[in-house]
Scaffold this motif. Sequence first.
Motif, PDB file in Angstrom:
ATOM      1  N   LEU A  16       0.826  -1.214   0.000  1.00 15.47           N
ATOM      2  CA  LEU A  16       0.000   0.000   0.000  1.00 15.47           C
ATOM      3  C   LEU A  16       0.858   1.261   0.000  1.00 15.47           C
ATOM      4  O   LEU A  16       0.504   2.259  -0.641  1.00 15.47           O
ATOM      5  CB  LEU A  16      -0.938   0.004   1.199  1.00 15.47           C
ATOM      6  CG  LEU A  16      -2.016  -1.073   1.204  1.00 15.47           C
ATOM      7  CD1 LEU A  16      -2.842  -0.986   2.477  1.00 15.47           C
ATOM      8  CD2 LEU A  16      -2.888  -0.995  -0.021  1.00 15.47           C
ATOM      9  N   ALA A  17       1.972   1.230   0.680  1.00 18.32           N
ATOM     10  CA  ALA A  17       2.845   2.409   0.715  1.00 18.32           C
ATOM     11  C   ALA A  17       3.498   2.647  -0.645  1.00 18.32           C
ATOM     12  O   ALA A  17       3.642   3.797  -1.073  1.00 18.32           O
ATOM     13  CB  ALA A  17       3.916   2.227   1.790  1.00 18.32           C
ATOM     14  N   LEU A  18       3.877   1.585  -1.330  1.00 17.54           N
ATOM     15  CA  LEU A  18       4.564   1.749  -2.612  1.00 17.54           C
ATOM     16  C   LEU A  18       3.653   2.245  -3.724  1.00 17.54           C
ATOM     17  O   LEU A  18       4.130   2.796  -4.717  1.00 17.54           O
ATOM     18  CB  LEU A  18       5.225   0.436  -3.021  1.00 17.54           C
ATOM     19  CG  LEU A  18       6.479   0.101  -2.225  1.00 17.54           C
ATOM     20  CD1 LEU A  18       6.974  -1.276  -2.575  1.00 17.54           C
ATOM     21  CD2 LEU A  18       7.559   1.129  -2.448  1.00 17.54           C
ATOM     22  N   VAL A  19       2.353   2.064  -3.560  1.00 18.91           N
ATOM     23  CA  VAL A  19       1.418   2.587  -4.561  1.00 18.91           C
ATOM     24  C   VAL A  19       1.541   4.099  -4.656  1.00 18.91           C
ATOM     25  O   VAL A  19       1.352   4.678  -5.729  1.00 18.91           O
ATOM     26  CB  VAL A  19      -0.022   2.154  -4.206  1.00 18.91           C
ATOM     27  CG1 VAL A  19      -1.039   2.921  -5.003  1.00 18.91           C
ATOM     28  CG2 VAL A  19      -0.188   0.665  -4.445  1.00 18.91           C
ATOM     29  N   TRP A  20       1.936   4.737  -3.564  1.00 19.73           N
ATOM     30  CA  TRP A  20       2.019   6.193  -3.540  1.00 19.73           C
ATOM     31  C   TRP A  20       3.281   6.726  -4.202  1.00 19.73           C
ATOM     32  O   TRP A  20       3.527   7.932  -4.179  1.00 19.73           O
ATOM     33  CB  TRP A  20       1.896   6.701  -2.111  1.00 19.73           C
ATOM     34  CG  TRP A  20       0.490   6.620  -1.677  1.00 19.73           C
ATOM     35  CD1 TRP A  20      -0.085   5.633  -0.942  1.00 19.73           C
ATOM     36  CD2 TRP A  20      -0.554   7.523  -2.020  1.00 19.73           C
ATOM     37  NE1 TRP A  20      -1.419   5.880  -0.796  1.00 19.73           N
ATOM     38  CE2 TRP A  20      -1.737   7.035  -1.443  1.00 19.73           C
ATOM     39  CE3 TRP A  20      -0.597   8.702  -2.749  1.00 19.73           C
ATOM     40  CZ2 TRP A  20      -2.943   7.685  -1.581  1.00 19.73           C
ATOM     41  CZ3 TRP A  20      -1.805   9.348  -2.888  1.00 19.73           C
ATOM     42  CH2 TRP A  20      -2.959   8.840  -2.309  1.00 19.73           C
ATOM     43  N   LEU A  21       4.052   5.860  -4.853  1.00 25.37           N
ATOM     44  CA  LEU A  21       5.167   6.357  -5.668  1.00 25.37           C
ATOM     45  C   LEU A  21       4.646   7.197  -6.823  1.00 25.37           C
ATOM     46  O   LEU A  21       5.307   8.128  -7.269  1.00 25.37           O
ATOM     47  CB  LEU A  21       5.992   5.195  -6.208  1.00 25.37           C
ATOM     48  CG  LEU A  21       6.897   4.507  -5.209  1.00 25.37           C
ATOM     49  CD1 LEU A  21       7.602   3.338  -5.859  1.00 25.37           C
ATOM     50  CD2 LEU A  21       7.899   5.482  -4.635  1.00 25.37           C
ATOM     51  N   THR A  22       3.469   6.837  -7.329  1.00 27.14           N
ATOM     52  CA  THR A  22       2.849   7.659  -8.370  1.00 27.14           C
ATOM     53  C   THR A  22       1.850   8.587  -7.697  1.00 27.14           C
ATOM     54  O   THR A  22       0.677   8.292  -7.585  1.00 27.14           O
ATOM     55  CB  THR A  22       2.149   6.798  -9.440  1.00 27.14           C
ATOM     56  OG1 THR A  22       1.314   5.847  -8.785  1.00 27.14           O
ATOM     57  CG2 THR A  22       3.145   6.103 -10.317  1.00 27.14           C
TER      58      THR A  22
END
Length: 169
Positions: free
Chosen positions: A79-85
């Motif tokens: 879920l945290a890595l989705v916020w890279l975009t």
Amino acid sequence: MLQRFLRRFLPDPESIRRRRSLRLIHPLLGNPSLWIVSRRSIANGLSVGLFCALMPIPCQMLVAALGAWWLRGHLPLALALVWLTNPLTMPVVFYVSYRVGAFLLHMPPGELPHKVSISWFTEQLIDAMPALLLGSLVCGLILALSANLLARLGWRWHVLNRRRRRRRR
């Protein structure tokens, strides 16, 4: 030691359960295998999060949560890595994905007109959608598989290095 380091930066299960945006998957959040910090769960969570981050789809967090559940990956990491975009990085990421897709489809990349309008943008978006989707899929797969492999190798290297140091003592 690596597990303690990761646990320090990752949110706890209760803080994620309280998120209103994830209320559709509250029954899945009780699964303890989604919170375990292990080589496999971290590598799979990393892969799912990066793959979903590069996809130009709505509800990326929901897709990432379902992917983490399906692959038994670490849910908070996915879920945290989705916020890279995020709104700042999204244009760059999707432009690179579009260029990769255009290259694979042997399409000439579009050029900007002298005056950009909403009608021009919607017309170009319809034309660019196949290249964007293919490029996002290819870039997402390559990034996800590379990250999975590097995470597993890095974790293994860390464990072996720790064993060697312990033996020397």
